[in-house]
Write a protein that holds these residues in place. Structure first.
Motif, PDB file in Angstrom:
ATOM      1  N   GLU A 174       0.866  -1.181   0.000  1.00 43.27           N
ATOM      2  CA  GLU A 174       0.000   0.000   0.000  1.00 43.27           C
ATOM      3  C   GLU A 174       0.899   1.227   0.000  1.00 43.27           C
ATOM      4  N   VAL A 175       0.660   2.131  -0.938  1.00 49.07           N
ATOM      5  CA  VAL A 175       1.557   3.273  -1.122  1.00 49.07           C
ATOM      6  C   VAL A 175       0.756   4.565  -1.165  1.00 49.07           C
ATOM      7  N   ARG A 176       1.282   5.588  -0.516  1.00 50.43           N
ATOM      8  CA  ARG A 176       0.745   6.941  -0.592  1.00 50.43           C
ATOM      9  C   ARG A 176       1.805   7.810  -1.243  1.00 50.43           C
ATOM     10  N   TYR A 177       1.389   8.599  -2.245  1.00 50.77           N
ATOM     11  CA  TYR A 177       2.362   9.348  -3.019  1.00 50.77           C
ATOM     12  C   TYR A 177       1.744  10.646  -3.540  1.00 50.77           C
ATOM     13  N   VAL A 178       2.593  11.501  -4.071  1.00 47.18           N
ATOM     14  CA  VAL A 178       2.178  12.789  -4.619  1.00 47.18           C
ATOM     15  C   VAL A 178       2.595  12.851  -6.069  1.00 47.18           C
ATOM     16  N   VAL A 179       1.670  13.217  -6.928  1.00 43.32           N
ATOM     17  CA  VAL A 179       1.999  13.372  -8.350  1.00 43.32           C
ATOM     18  C   VAL A 179       2.481  14.799  -8.596  1.00 43.32           C
ATOM     19  N   PRO A 180       3.367  15.021  -9.575  1.00 48.57           N
ATOM     20  CA  PRO A 180       3.913  16.368  -9.812  1.00 48.57           C
ATOM     21  C   PRO A 180       2.864  17.381 -10.198  1.00 48.57           C
ATOM     22  N   ASN A 181       1.833  16.938 -10.938  1.00 41.04           N
ATOM     23  CA  ASN A 181       0.814  17.849 -11.425  1.00 41.04           C
ATOM     24  C   ASN A 181      -0.540  17.246 -11.124  1.00 41.04           C
ATOM     25  N   ALA A 182      -1.472  18.037 -10.615  1.00 46.42           N
ATOM     26  CA  ALA A 182      -2.784  17.518 -10.238  1.00 46.42           C
ATOM     27  C   ALA A 182      -3.551  16.991 -11.431  1.00 46.42           C
ATOM     28  N   SER A 183      -3.278  17.493 -12.626  1.00 47.11           N
ATOM     29  CA  SER A 183      -3.989  17.059 -13.816  1.00 47.11           C
ATOM     30  C   SER A 183      -3.413  15.793 -14.410  1.00 47.11           C
ATOM     31  N   ARG A 184      -2.257  15.373 -13.882  1.00 44.69           N
ATOM     32  CA  ARG A 184      -1.620  14.172 -14.401  1.00 44.69           C
ATOM     33  C   ARG A 184      -2.310  12.939 -13.873  1.00 44.69           C
ATOM     34  N   ALA A 185      -2.377  11.892 -14.667  1.00 41.88           N
ATOM     35  CA  ALA A 185      -3.017  10.664 -14.221  1.00 41.88           C
ATOM     36  C   ALA A 185      -2.273  10.085 -13.046  1.00 41.88           C
ATOM     37  N   ALA A 186      -3.031   9.409 -12.155  1.00 41.72           N
ATOM     38  CA  ALA A 186      -2.416   8.866 -10.935  1.00 41.72           C
ATOM     39  C   ALA A 186      -1.443   7.749 -11.254  1.00 41.72           C
TER      40      ALA A 186
END
Length: 208
Positions: A174-186
């Motif tokens: 189970e992983v929690r992470y942050v994408v560089p751009n909110a509009s980018r797909a997870a």
């Protein structure tokens, strides 16, 4: 007349919570009936109890019984449990009230607006959570974290290894992470031969 106003206020509140907040964001038709049923059912029972000599004591007993109900389905997410209990709270607020005064109206507005704000898609939009099954057995968390960052296209904040199968060469994490751009797909499109992630609501990974 006061009881009719209470019923009307409850129906307005649960309709806003269900049709204006929950469904446009999560699109689960089955839970629409669940939220409405829980709310109206609790409202009806609370009103009956409130009109008898049993009074507030039985109402609190009802709340205690309902509070121990466990939603066992693995398809129920934490935010959906919050909607369940909000629907229940709205029914109790109106069902145990004698009249629609400022306090009860304010509390109903508070319940709806809290879910609206707490479950808003603009709140921490870059944060993601997934449970993945990888087709490799990782015993080194640093290597696993690096692999997940490449696979998911984001920065890993926290990971929890749920299981490592050395026989079948798999890792459940189970992983929690942050994408560089909110509009980018997870989840980025996987390369051929790399683990793929499932797009189902459960967010579980599958082997390639």
């Amino acid at each position: 007349m006061d009881r009719l106003l209470l019923v009307g206020a409850d129906l307005v509140a649960i309709s806003l919570l269900t049709f204006a907040v929950y469904f446009p964001r999560h699109h689960r038709r089955d839970l629409v009936a669940a939220f409405l049923g829980v709310n109206v059912g609790v409202l009806a029972v609370a009103m009956v109890l409130g009109s008898t000599s049993v009074g507030i004591g039985m109402g609190m007993g009802l709340f205690g019984v309902l509070s121990i109900i466990r939603l066992r389905s693995y398809e129920i997410a934490q935010h959906e449990i919050a909607y369940y209990f909000s629907a229940l709270a709205l029914g109790l607020l109106t069902g145990l009230s004698e009249s629609l005064d400022l306090l009860h109206t304010g509390l109903m507005v508070l319940v709806v607006t809290t879910l609206y704000a707490g479950d808003h898609p603009r709140l921490f939009p870059r944060h993601r959570q997934r449970e993945l099954r990888l087709d490799s057995a990782y015993t080194d968390e640093e290597a696993l974290s690096s692999h997940l960052e490449v696979l998911l296209g984001g920065r890993v904040l926290n990971l929890s290894v749920k299981g490592i199968d050395l026989v079948n060469d798999t890792t459940l994490v189970e992983v929690r992470y942050v994408v560089p751009n909110a509009s980018r797909a997870a989840v980025t499109k996987p390369r051929e031969g790399s683990p793929r992630t499932d797009d189902s609501p459960r967010g579980r990974g599958v082997r390639a």
